[in-house]
Motif scaffolding. Structure first.
Motif, PDB file in Angstrom:
ATOM      1  N   UNK A   1       8.560   2.593   9.827  1.00  0.00           N
ATOM      2  CA  UNK A   1       7.374   4.456   9.216  1.00  0.00           C
ATOM      3  C   UNK A   1       6.404   3.985  10.167  1.00  0.00           C
ATOM      4  N   UNK A   2       5.434   2.680  10.262  1.00  0.00           N
ATOM      5  CA  UNK A   2       4.645   2.247  10.840  1.00  0.00           C
ATOM      6  C   UNK A   2       4.467   3.434  12.667  1.00  0.00           C
ATOM      7  N   UNK A   3       5.977   2.388  12.613  1.00  0.00           N
ATOM      8  CA  UNK A   3       5.657   3.283  14.470  1.00  0.00           C
ATOM      9  C   UNK A   3       5.955   4.525  14.983  1.00  0.00           C
ATOM     10  N   UNK A   4       6.265   5.236  14.269  1.00  0.00           N
ATOM     11  CA  UNK A   4       7.213   6.235  13.967  1.00  0.00           C
ATOM     12  C   UNK A   4       5.428   7.333  13.904  1.00  0.00           C
ATOM     13  N   UNK A   5       4.500   6.519  13.190  1.00  0.00           N
ATOM     14  CA  UNK A   5       3.217   6.975  12.958  1.00  0.00           C
ATOM     15  C   UNK A   5       2.173   7.304  13.661  1.00  0.00           C
ATOM     16  N   UNK A   6       2.621   6.725  14.966  1.00  0.00           N
ATOM     17  CA  UNK A   6       1.396   6.060  16.180  1.00  0.00           C
ATOM     18  C   UNK A   6       1.677   7.195  16.944  1.00  0.00           C
ATOM     19  N   UNK A   7       0.966   7.806  17.515  1.00  0.00           N
ATOM     20  CA  UNK A   7       1.246   8.002  19.272  1.00  0.00           C
ATOM     21  C   UNK A   7       1.998   7.770  20.467  1.00  0.00           C
ATOM     22  N   UNK A   8       2.714   8.237  20.655  1.00  0.00           N
ATOM     23  CA  UNK A   8       3.534   7.223  21.528  1.00  0.00           C
ATOM     24  C   UNK A   8       3.422   6.436  22.759  1.00  0.00           C
ATOM     25  N   UNK A   9       2.316   6.843  23.271  1.00  0.00           N
ATOM     26  CA  UNK A   9       0.986   5.735  23.845  1.00  0.00           C
ATOM     27  C   UNK A   9       0.842   4.663  23.172  1.00  0.00           C
ATOM     28  N   UNK A  10       0.301   4.451  21.878  1.00  0.00           N
ATOM     29  CA  UNK A  10       0.278   3.896  21.150  1.00  0.00           C
ATOM     30  C   UNK A  10       0.978   3.123  21.210  1.00  0.00           C
ATOM     31  N   UNK A  11       2.144   3.528  20.517  1.00  0.00           N
ATOM     32  CA  UNK A  11       3.495   3.311  20.042  1.00  0.00           C
ATOM     33  C   UNK A  11       3.738   1.907  21.117  1.00  0.00           C
ATOM     34  N   UNK A  12       3.778   2.291  21.869  1.00  0.00           N
ATOM     35  CA  UNK A  12       4.189   1.995  23.493  1.00  0.00           C
ATOM     36  C   UNK A  12       3.437   0.954  23.748  1.00  0.00           C
ATOM     37  N   UNK A  13       2.509   0.866  23.827  1.00  0.00           N
ATOM     38  CA  UNK A  13       1.479  -0.515  23.583  1.00  0.00           C
ATOM     39  C   UNK A  13       1.260  -1.403  22.707  1.00  0.00           C
TER      40      UNK A  13
ATOM     41  N   UNK B   1      13.286  -1.529  18.290  1.00  0.00           N
ATOM     42  CA  UNK B   1      13.472  -0.449  18.676  1.00  0.00           C
ATOM     43  C   UNK B   1      15.291   0.458  18.529  1.00  0.00           C
ATOM     44  N   UNK B   2      15.919  -1.040  18.458  1.00  0.00           N
ATOM     45  CA  UNK B   2      17.162  -1.403  17.853  1.00  0.00           C
ATOM     46  C   UNK B   2      17.916  -0.252  16.594  1.00  0.00           C
ATOM     47  N   UNK B   3      16.128  -0.059  16.352  1.00  0.00           N
ATOM     48  CA  UNK B   3      15.993   0.814  14.469  1.00  0.00           C
ATOM     49  C   UNK B   3      16.714   2.180  14.706  1.00  0.00           C
ATOM     50  N   UNK B   4      15.496   2.700  15.447  1.00  0.00           N
ATOM     51  CA  UNK B   4      15.416   4.267  16.503  1.00  0.00           C
ATOM     52  C   UNK B   4      16.174   4.922  16.642  1.00  0.00           C
ATOM     53  N   UNK B   5      15.604   6.472  16.990  1.00  0.00           N
ATOM     54  CA  UNK B   5      16.566   7.229  17.267  1.00  0.00           C
ATOM     55  C   UNK B   5      17.090   6.606  18.540  1.00  0.00           C
ATOM     56  N   UNK B   6      18.456   7.548  19.609  1.00  0.00           N
ATOM     57  CA  UNK B   6      18.440   6.947  20.640  1.00  0.00           C
ATOM     58  C   UNK B   6      16.639   7.696  21.779  1.00  0.00           C
ATOM     59  N   UNK B   7      17.172   8.532  21.154  1.00  0.00           N
ATOM     60  CA  UNK B   7      16.205   9.594  22.527  1.00  0.00           C
ATOM     61  C   UNK B   7      14.824   9.561  21.951  1.00  0.00           C
ATOM     62  N   UNK B   8      13.671   8.557  21.028  1.00  0.00           N
ATOM     63  CA  UNK B   8      12.556   8.075  20.321  1.00  0.00           C
ATOM     64  C   UNK B   8      12.673   6.744  21.291  1.00  0.00           C
ATOM     65  N   UNK B   9      13.842   6.153  21.325  1.00  0.00           N
ATOM     66  CA  UNK B   9      13.626   5.318  22.052  1.00  0.00           C
ATOM     67  C   UNK B   9      13.304   4.889  22.990  1.00  0.00           C
TER      68      UNK B   9
ATOM     69  N   UNK C   1       0.709  -1.430   0.079  1.00  0.00           N
ATOM     70  CA  UNK C   1      -0.163  -0.207  -0.101  1.00  0.00           C
ATOM     71  C   UNK C   1       0.969   1.302   0.129  1.00  0.00           C
ATOM     72  N   UNK C   2       1.011   2.724  -0.179  1.00  0.00           N
ATOM     73  CA  UNK C   2       0.938   3.713  -0.076  1.00  0.00           C
ATOM     74  C   UNK C   2       1.136   4.197   1.200  1.00  0.00           C
ATOM     75  N   UNK C   3       2.122   4.949   1.305  1.00  0.00           N
ATOM     76  CA  UNK C   3       2.604   5.060   3.259  1.00  0.00           C
ATOM     77  C   UNK C   3       1.204   5.282   3.706  1.00  0.00           C
ATOM     78  N   UNK C   4       0.947   6.382   3.109  1.00  0.00           N
ATOM     79  CA  UNK C   4      -0.742   6.962   3.566  1.00  0.00           C
ATOM     80  C   UNK C   4      -1.411   6.237   4.121  1.00  0.00           C
ATOM     81  N   UNK C   5      -1.753   5.245   2.679  1.00  0.00           N
ATOM     82  CA  UNK C   5      -2.870   4.130   3.144  1.00  0.00           C
ATOM     83  C   UNK C   5      -1.994   3.224   4.340  1.00  0.00           C
ATOM     84  N   UNK C   6      -1.456   2.876   4.162  1.00  0.00           N
ATOM     85  CA  UNK C   6      -0.523   1.997   5.563  1.00  0.00           C
ATOM     86  C   UNK C   6      -1.147   2.378   6.753  1.00  0.00           C
ATOM     87  N   UNK C   7      -0.086   3.503   6.853  1.00  0.00           N
ATOM     88  CA  UNK C   7      -0.805   4.510   8.072  1.00  0.00           C
ATOM     89  C   UNK C   7      -2.472   4.631   8.101  1.00  0.00           C
ATOM     90  N   UNK C   8      -3.093   4.575   7.509  1.00  0.00           N
ATOM     91  CA  UNK C   8      -4.038   4.538   7.680  1.00  0.00           C
ATOM     92  C   UNK C   8      -4.389   2.829   8.730  1.00  0.00           C
TER      93      UNK C   8
END
Length: 435
Positions: A221-233, A247-255, A190-197
């Motif tokens: 890409x997907x985890x980065x478009x979720x709100x932090x609380x839902x991403x943690x869940x 998590x190892x693929x994410x920037x240190x601050x976001x991780x 899917x497109x990035x927009x549709x994938x996020x939806x």
């Protein structure tokens, strides 16, 4: 002779088996490709997207489709085995038209597209979209309260415009029976927009299962478009080793921000896994094997093995340890394969039948040695034990394969030619020309 179908709604075609003229299954239909036209002229179907046995997606022109029915598609002739790539002028019917918010021409009322009807033109192999099944009222979870009706394509407007805030309920309903790996394939194309939806519409457990099957770029890409609380869940719902890899693929601050939002016990397991080198037993293992105390019985073990949420590899054996029975455990005593559990009376203590001679792996065991261990002892999982003898986790064969296969294996599917199983004996072959 072509099988003429007056009208078929595309939701009934999703996942349908695709056969060649000999009755051999080629793959499954994953989408239909349409060409939107100027004005209110019905879109013409260009072809179908078929996922072949290697999980590669190919394009089959409608001129090669001789039969369309809810349940099966029949194609003929030589088709191109090149991977399908959507062109700018093309629209995916399932992926991009379902759940779209459009307007009725007569009243201007906004409606949600639930399904699309296609029909074959008389005396031709051409197909076009002629009907749209819509529901009045607002989209989302409450949309079932609105009136549903089927209208002509020309009776609605808004398909040609870029859609903002498109839902995903109808698309997900269409693919609700797919395994996580197959749904991951749908999302990837899917497109990035549709994938996020679509990701936003999945529940946490389902999204966690799908994320584990996606390439790393899609995961990030997907985890980065979720709100932090839902991403943690969602990370909590993933297997700890898969969450650690993501998590190892994410920037240190976001991780660190996401780890801080996770439950302390879940975050502790993930942090522990991230402390090991990636291609070692510690980096590959899961921290959630089946752990039993010495006084547990065979009946207790079988009850744990029956857990439907366990993967087959984790359910293949139980590990006997002294308390505590959460990793890292007390002293590791041995393991019992489920076949042995089936041979002994239910009241038998697992400690009395545990295999105590099979060596455990230290967490710094490199990947080649882990692979050799599984092969030498015909195992689908191996215990990982620290210097004090405590069980840290288990390495399963599926995690080992993830690291042995090429990085793009999820793109190309199984090893070997994409035409394997499709050529010879009069079946579909590789075309020499493109689309």
């Amino acid at each position: 002779m072509a099988v003429v179908t007056p009208r078929v709604f595309v939701s009934h075609l999703a996942g349908s088996a695709v056969f060649d003229p000999n009755g051999d299954q080629v793959g499954r239909l994953r989408d239909l490709v349409a060409l939107l036209r100027v004005g209110d002229r019905p879109p013409r179907l260009l072809g179908v997207v078929v996922e072949v046995i290697s999980r590669r997606r190919i394009f089959v022109p409608m001129t090669r489709v001789t039969g369309v029915d809810s349940g099966q598609i029949v194609i003929t002739g030589v088709v191109n085995m090149r991977r399908f790539e959507q062109r700018a002028s093309e629209t995916l019917v399932l992926g991009e038209l379902l759940d779209r918010r459009v307007r009725l021409v007569e009243t201007g009322e906004e409606v949600t597209v639930l399904d699309i009807g296609i029909t074959q033109l008389p005396a031709r192999r051409d197909w076009e979209i002629d009907k749209v099944f819509v529901r009045k009222g607002k989209g989302g979870a409450l949309r079932r309260k609105g009136e549903a009706l089927t209208v002509e394509w020309s009776a609605v407007t808004g398909f040609s415009l870029e859609e903002h805030g498109q839902g995903a309920e109808s698309l997900l309903a269409t693919f609700e029976q797919l395994r996580p790996a197959d749904l991951a394939g749908v999302l990837h194309h899917l497109s990035a927009k549709r994938r996020a939806e679509v990701a936003a519409a999945l529940d946490d457990d389902r999204l966690a299962d799908v994320l584990e099957e996606l390439p790393e770029d899609d995961q990030v890409e997907i985890i980065g478009k979720l709100k932090d609380e839902r991403a943690a869940d969602v990370l909590e719902a993933m297997d700890p080793d898969d969450a650690a890899d993501l998590l190892s693929e994410l920037p240190e601050e976001e991780k660190e921000r996401l780890l801080a939002l996770m439950r302390p016990e879940e975050a502790a397991d993930v942090r522990r896994l991230m402390s090991y080198e990636e291609r070692t037993a510690g980096g590959l293992m899961t921290t959630e094997p089946i752990v039993l105390r010495p006084d547990a019985t065979v009946a207790d073990a079988l009850a744990r093995v029956r857990d439907p949420d366990l993967s087959p590899a984790l359910a293949a054996q139980v590990y006997v340890c002294r308390p505590p029975d959460e990793t890292p455990t007390g002293k590791y005593l041995g393991l019992v394969h489920f076949q042995r559990l089936l041979r002994d009376p239910p009241f038998t203590l697992v400690s009395s039948i545990a295999d105590t001679d099979l060596p455990a792996l230290p967490p710094d065991t490199p990947l080649p040695e882990v692979t050799s261990y599984l092969a030498a002892y015909n195992m689908v999982a191996a215990p990982v034990v620290d210097e004090s003898g405590a069980l840290l986790g288990a390495v399963t064969v599926d995690d080992v394969l993830d690291h042995l296969l090429p990085d793009d294996w999820r793109e190309d599917g199984l090893h070997g030619s994409a035409t394997a199983g499709l050529t010879g004996n009069g079946r579909l072959g590789k075309a020499a020309h493109g689309r």
